[in-house]
Design an enzyme around this catalytic site. Sequence first.
Site, short mmCIF file in Angstrom:
data_model
loop_
_atom_site.label_atom_id
_atom_site.label_comp_id
_atom_site.label_asym_id
_atom_site.label_seq_id
_atom_site.Cartn_x
_atom_site.Cartn_y
_atom_site.Cartn_z
N ASP A 181 9.64 -0.04 -22.91
CA ASP A 181 9.53 0.81 -21.72
C ASP A 181 10.88 0.90 -20.99
O ASP A 181 11.72 0.02 -21.12
CB ASP A 181 8.45 0.21 -20.79
CG ASP A 181 7.97 1.22 -19.77
OD1 ASP A 181 8.19 2.44 -19.96
OD2 ASP A 181 7.37 0.80 -18.77
N HIS A 231 15.14 8.07 -24.79
CA HIS A 231 14.40 7.74 -26.02
C HIS A 231 15.37 7.66 -27.21
O HIS A 231 15.22 6.82 -28.09
CB HIS A 231 13.31 8.79 -26.30
CG HIS A 231 12.27 8.85 -25.23
ND1 HIS A 231 11.67 7.73 -24.69
CD2 HIS A 231 11.70 9.91 -24.58
CE1 HIS A 231 10.79 8.09 -23.76
NE2 HIS A 231 10.80 9.40 -23.67
N LEU A 257 10.19 -8.60 -43.63
CA LEU A 257 9.60 -8.29 -42.32
C LEU A 257 8.58 -7.15 -42.42
O LEU A 257 8.86 -6.11 -43.04
CB LEU A 257 10.73 -7.86 -41.36
CG LEU A 257 10.28 -7.35 -39.98
CD1 LEU A 257 9.76 -8.49 -39.11
CD2 LEU A 257 11.42 -6.63 -39.27
C1 FPP Z 1 8.42 4.36 -22.89
O1 FPP Z 1 9.45 4.58 -21.93
C2 FPP Z 1 8.87 4.78 -24.22
C3 FPP Z 1 8.23 5.68 -25.03
C4 FPP Z 1 6.97 6.33 -24.63
C5 FPP Z 1 8.80 6.09 -26.32
C6 FPP Z 1 9.43 5.01 -27.15
C7 FPP Z 1 10.21 5.61 -28.26
C8 FPP Z 1 11.40 5.14 -28.71
C9 FPP Z 1 12.03 3.91 -28.21
C10 FPP Z 1 12.21 5.82 -29.75
C11 FPP Z 1 11.44 6.40 -30.83
C12 FPP Z 1 11.41 5.57 -32.03
C13 FPP Z 1 10.56 5.86 -33.01
C14 FPP Z 1 10.58 5.06 -34.25
C15 FPP Z 1 9.58 6.97 -32.87
P1 FPP Z 1 9.19 5.59 -20.73
O2 FPP Z 1 9.53 6.95 -21.18
O3 FPP Z 1 7.79 5.45 -20.24
O4 FPP Z 1 10.21 5.07 -19.65
P2 FPP Z 1 10.04 5.14 -18.07
O5 FPP Z 1 8.92 4.19 -17.72
O6 FPP Z 1 11.36 4.66 -17.56
O7 FPP Z 1 9.75 6.55 -17.71
#
Ligand code: FPP
Length: 234
Positions: free
Chosen positions: A12, A29, A123
């Site tokens: 997150d 992201h 892994l």
């Molecule tokens: C949450 O942060 C993150 C996500 C919903 C997406 C996670 C995806 C990746 C790290 C990269 C993609 C990798 C693959 C393999 C698909 P948020 O957007 O909720 O952050 P915030 O709370 O600061 O808004």
Amino acid sequence: MNVPAHIAIIMDGNGRWAKEKGMVRLKGHQAGMESLREIVRACSDKGVKVLTVYAFSTENWKRPIEEVSGIFSLLVRYVAKELKELNANNVQIRMLGDIDPLPADAKKAAQKAVDSTKDNTGLIFCIAINYGGRAEIVRAARLLAKQAAEGQLDPASIDEAMFASQLYTADLPDPDLIIRTGGEMRLSNFLTWQSAYSELYVTDTYWPDFTPDKLQEAIDVFNGRDRRYGGIKA
Ligand code: FPP
């Protein structure tokens, strides 16, 4: 020092990381994908058996379409860029969740990643995508109910082990350590069944800033925990 057999991560803080830098959320992201690459490598090197990451929840469809398709495009890019190295490092990729509703290219990439690494013995790297803990439990209940309705299963024989065998994580150990970056103190429908006795570690660090050193810090804290599983200290 012990290395947890199964580490699960709620990645997150990507959006806030980007916002603080004056960038669009998708840049967060993207940066998060780079962190992921480093953390997978570090887990492989440390001898972690299973790493599970929460890439997209069943609730994330509520986000703007550009962000949703952006995350799926990152999955396509991740597989295109990393599959060779993951194979070279003997990493086995699995998807937790229903990949059917994904855009065609993302679904294809997910399937390719799983198929081409299925015989690897290092892994086990699980990507939770279109995953929700409650949806997973409902799916398991439905699978068992179907067998019972067809007369192949006596409902009285359903126990925790049998129920767990119907989850996406059927043959995997429960997570020992669940890490959440970005500071929020909740599990957000992640591994709802499997997290019953997981140790939780929350850091304010946003996911794009989460490094292998920070992973080691989390493991060190984990090693100081007293896991009693409802019992008392020996
Ligand atoms: C949450 O942060 C993150 C996500 C919903 C997406 C996670 C995806 C990746 C790290 C990269 C993609 C990798 C693959 C393999 C698909 P948020 O957007 O909720 O952050 P915030 O709370 O600061 O808004």
